[in-house]
Design an enzyme around this catalytic site. Structure first.
Site, PDB file in Angstrom:
ATOM      1  N   ALA A  65     -11.144  -5.926  61.228  1.00  0.00           N
ATOM      2  CA  ALA A  65     -10.212  -6.649  59.593  1.00  0.00           C
ATOM      3  C   ALA A  65      -9.387  -8.349  59.706  1.00  0.00           C
ATOM      4  O   ALA A  65      -9.580  -8.347  61.192  1.00  0.00           O
ATOM      5  CB  ALA A  65      -9.279  -5.864  59.649  1.00  0.00           C
ATOM      6  N   GLY A 109     -12.737  -2.903  62.568  1.00  0.00           N
ATOM      7  CA  GLY A 109     -13.443  -2.676  61.177  1.00  0.00           C
ATOM      8  C   GLY A 109     -14.429  -2.888  61.348  1.00  0.00           C
ATOM      9  O   GLY A 109     -15.405  -1.898  60.869  1.00  0.00           O
ATOM     10  N   GLU A 112     -16.203  -0.022  62.766  1.00  0.00           N
ATOM     11  CA  GLU A 112     -16.025   0.867  61.908  1.00  0.00           C
ATOM     12  C   GLU A 112     -16.988   0.507  60.889  1.00  0.00           C
ATOM     13  O   GLU A 112     -17.190   1.338  60.521  1.00  0.00           O
ATOM     14  CB  GLU A 112     -14.374   1.104  61.345  1.00  0.00           C
ATOM     15  CG  GLU A 112     -13.377   1.402  62.303  1.00  0.00           C
ATOM     16  CD  GLU A 112     -12.188   1.675  61.646  1.00  0.00           C
ATOM     17  OE1 GLU A 112     -10.973   2.536  61.790  1.00  0.00           O
ATOM     18  OE2 GLU A 112     -11.876   0.221  61.705  1.00  0.00           O
ATOM     19  N   GLU A 132      -7.313  -2.059  67.758  1.00  0.00           N
ATOM     20  CA  GLU A 132      -5.939  -1.927  67.156  1.00  0.00           C
ATOM     21  C   GLU A 132      -4.642  -1.858  68.134  1.00  0.00           C
ATOM     22  O   GLU A 132      -3.744  -2.305  67.876  1.00  0.00           O
ATOM     23  CB  GLU A 132      -6.230  -1.000  66.209  1.00  0.00           C
ATOM     24  CG  GLU A 132      -7.928  -1.475  64.835  1.00  0.00           C
ATOM     25  CD  GLU A 132      -8.704  -1.325  65.039  1.00  0.00           C
ATOM     26  OE1 GLU A 132      -9.628  -1.180  64.789  1.00  0.00           O
ATOM     27  OE2 GLU A 132      -9.283  -0.349  66.337  1.00  0.00           O
TER      28      GLU A 132
END
Length: 258
Positions: A65, A109, A112, A132
């Site tokens: 992200a 991300g 993911e 994270e």
């Protein structure tokens, strides 16, 4: 004019989406996820497309992200704005098979996003991590839920709690990816696989995808019941009867995706 954050190409019955923020190693921000979601839905609704490939660059599938965009957000910003839920989850609406072609970094991300795809084809250079915890955060785009289902609780805990990075061979051994290929062959191999999948009956592909996903999300007895009903439904499909008749006649089937 600004460059689109995703590029969409067609290869026969395969739609290919390329993430396009190379300077940011394809870091996933709201604008990119909006465009990715729109591209996925457009290809899913196109009757001439049978499978979808998502890929990035040779350096990074997606480096996570976009932290720079998030750093000053408050709880109310993300809660009221539906952060992740609003656009990252669009991929769950896609009924057609979605393949990830991963080279380089698939971090946070990006990992993911790959996990949300149906098949992950990894180049030998691919690296997967959910780091994270280093930011006092947690994987919030399905990482803590999809990863244990893919590789088991112990290894998922290790990756999430220690930020451990897996190379392609480890990811393959753990069951995180579907197959590993040389970097130079990544797109060709993934497109060949997607082309093979896209040649099959679209309703049957959707039924298989829904049945496998049900195995992740329900009990065995409920999953078996769902699978059985999907199997019974194939007998209402023109393609299924064509498939059986062509097999008996020793000829190639001609599917109408009905």
């Amino acid at each position: 004019m600004t460059e689109p954050l995703v590029q969409v190409d067609r290869h026969g019955r395969v739609g290919m989406i390329t993430l396009n923020r190379p300077k940011q190693l394809n870091a996933l921000n709201d604008a990119l996820m909006d465009q990715l979601g729109a591209a996925l839905l457009a290809l899913d609704g196109d009757p001439e497309v049978g499978a979808i490939v998502i890929t990035g660059s040779t350096k990074a599938f997606a480096a996570g992200a976009d932290i720079d965009a998030m750093v000053d957000w408050s709880y109310m910003d993300v809660y009221q704005g539906g952060f992740i839920t609003r656009n990252w989850e669009t991929i769950r609406q896609v009924r057609k098979p979605v393949l990830a072609a991963v080279a380089g970094y698939a971090m946070g991300g990006g990992c993911e996003l790959a996990l949300a795809c149906d098949i992950i084809v990894a180049a030998e250079s691919a690296k997967f991590a959910l780091p994270e915890i280093k930011l006092a955060m947690l994987p919030g785009a399905g990482g803590t839920q999809r990863l244990p289902r893919a590789i088991g609780k112990a290894k998922a805990m290790d990756m999430c709690l220690s930020a451990r990075m897996l190379d392609a061979s480890e990811a393959d051994r753990y069951g995180l990816v579907s197959r590993v290929v040389p970097d130079a062959e990544l797109l060709a191999c993934t497109l060949a696989l997607a082309t093979q999948i896209a040649s099959y009956s679209q309703p049957a592909l959707a039924a298989i995808k829904e049945s496998v996903n049900r195995a992740w999300e329900s009990s065995l007895s409920e999953g078996i019941l769902f699978e059985r009903r999907e199997l019974h439904a194939r007998f209402a499909s023109e393609d299924a009867h064509e498939g059986m008749k062509s097999f008996l006649a020793k000829r190639a089937p001609v599917f109408k995706h009905r």
